[in-house]
Motif scaffolding. Sequence first.
Motif, PDB file in Angstrom:
ATOM      1  N   HIS A 125      68.264  10.073  -3.769  1.00 41.54           N
ATOM      2  CA  HIS A 125      67.356  10.398  -2.678  1.00 41.54           C
ATOM      3  C   HIS A 125      67.390  11.345  -1.421  1.00 41.54           C
ATOM      4  O   HIS A 125      67.004  11.291  -0.414  1.00 41.54           O
ATOM      5  CB  HIS A 125      67.711   8.345  -2.368  1.00 41.54           C
ATOM      6  N   HIS A 126      68.966  11.173  -1.383  1.00 46.02           N
ATOM      7  CA  HIS A 126      69.015  12.671  -0.216  1.00 46.02           C
ATOM      8  C   HIS A 126      69.208  13.861  -0.994  1.00 46.02           C
ATOM      9  O   HIS A 126      69.140  14.332  -1.856  1.00 46.02           O
ATOM     10  CB  HIS A 126      70.206  12.643   0.096  1.00 46.02           C
ATOM     11  N   SER A 127      69.354  15.100   0.519  1.00 40.20           N
ATOM     12  CA  SER A 127      69.202  16.175  -0.672  1.00 40.20           C
ATOM     13  C   SER A 127      70.425  16.779  -1.349  1.00 40.20           C
ATOM     14  O   SER A 127      71.474  16.523  -0.137  1.00 40.20           O
ATOM     15  CB  SER A 127      68.360  17.254   0.489  1.00 40.20           C
TER      16      SER A 127
ATOM     17  N   CYS B 201      67.214   6.720   3.734  1.00 45.08           N
ATOM     18  CA  CYS B 201      66.310   5.865   3.750  1.00 45.08           C
ATOM     19  C   CYS B 201      64.924   5.739   4.006  1.00 45.08           C
ATOM     20  O   CYS B 201      64.475   4.568   3.808  1.00 45.08           O
ATOM     21  CB  CYS B 201      67.013   4.004   3.819  1.00 45.08           C
TER      22      CYS B 201
ATOM     23  N   ASP C 117      66.653  15.494   6.717  1.00 42.83           N
ATOM     24  CA  ASP C 117      65.987  14.655   5.036  1.00 42.83           C
ATOM     25  C   ASP C 117      65.833  13.604   5.446  1.00 42.83           C
ATOM     26  O   ASP C 117      66.999  12.608   5.150  1.00 42.83           O
ATOM     27  CB  ASP C 117      67.582  15.109   4.276  1.00 42.83           C
TER      28      ASP C 117
ATOM     29  N   ILE D 285      64.494  10.849   3.867  1.00 41.43           N
ATOM     30  CA  ILE D 285      64.561  10.024   2.557  1.00 41.43           C
ATOM     31  C   ILE D 285      65.376  10.167   2.329  1.00 41.43           C
ATOM     32  O   ILE D 285      66.188   9.007   2.205  1.00 41.43           O
ATOM     33  CB  ILE D 285      63.778  11.338   1.582  1.00 41.43           C
ATOM     34  N   GLY D 286      66.493  10.938   2.792  1.00 42.37           N
ATOM     35  CA  GLY D 286      68.242  10.563   2.584  1.00 42.37           C
ATOM     36  C   GLY D 286      68.985   9.316   3.776  1.00 42.37           C
ATOM     37  O   GLY D 286      70.117   8.869   3.511  1.00 42.37           O
TER      38      GLY D 286
END
Lengths: 266, 128
Positions: free
Chosen positions: B23-25, A102, A97, A99-100
Amino acid sequence: MTASVKVFLMVVSLIALAPSALAQAVAPAPMGALTPANLAKQRPKAPFDLTGTWMHDNKEGPNSWRFVPPTFKLTPQAQEHYDAGQKATKEGKVYRDDIGQCWPAGMPLIMTRVWPIAMIQLPTAIYMTSAFMNGLRIVYLDGRAHSDPDIVVPSFNGESIGRWEGSTLVVDTKYFPGHHHWMDQAGVSIPASDQLHIIERMRMINNGNVLEIEYTMTDPKSWEGEWKTTKRWNRVNEDITEAECWPDLNDHIRSTSSSSQIREGQ
Amino acid sequence: MKKVQFLFASLIALAIAASALAHHSPAVFDRTKEVKLVGAVKEFRWSNPHSFIELDVRNEKGETDTWAVEMNPPSYLVKAGWKSSTVKPGDMVTVVVNPLRTNEKVGKFVSITLPGGQVLADAPGPAR
């Protein structure tokens, strides 16, 4: 300073300046999209104006933000990531993940995050800023071609070149970094490679209050054939705000560092 | 290469569907479970893309566990009645969270009962 030293310094300066002077003579720098002379050029009136704030319409269902089709055929390297993602899901975890962690969402996911996108359309370009991490996307409309592949700097939203076909804006986007960039988030772990190529056909419907984009996406390093999907956005009466992945954010959003994350290299 | 068709179990699909907001799953949270935490607010941050509460909770051994409670951004919390001054360090509150599937002391915010008894959720609508 003696005369001979002055002459020496002048020669050195000329040698140093020569390459840039030569480059300018050979290839004059194209005009920037915000250069007054470019903005002032005579052009046909644009069929529509995207200036406004837009929010992805999720009325089609809870998965309407996704771009991966129901069936697909992956390359072996993409299949490896997909399988790892499915395994992680079964274990109650998420795989890569990024995106998680950053990393930017990138195209196409940046378009359908549940955050508004502010768009400013000029005759030469459309500037889009997503409220999600203030992701910037620029669609050039001034007739330029894609950059030289040996010069362009890859980016998560890519380089977008638009042209009008009747009342449709056709946007061609490519030049992606090919790392930490995914076509989905958590579970459907299919990487976007540096060969990702996206064509968007944008049209305005419902008296300019709904933006519809038909996507055609190819990525020969990750899947076979074309993926197609159509999404819609509604005009909304709100402003975007600054949203950054601050260095200490994930120290407090502890799920991002928990054992539920299968991170790069694990 | 093999042809793949993916089907999501309904719960997983629901959990992942909300991921676009974070911003995270949030798929890492078990949305079928709720844990009630009673404790003192250690820190509350009103920020994008997430707000959060750190909550000191006394466990059964008499020790203090600090729970990380992950929340929506202020634009959503405002619509649910929140302000940046709604909670402050030291406030004794009850917080309901969906816990991580891996049982660490991290949860996705569901609702809070403030010192005065008011109940607030994470997004518009009744507190779940």
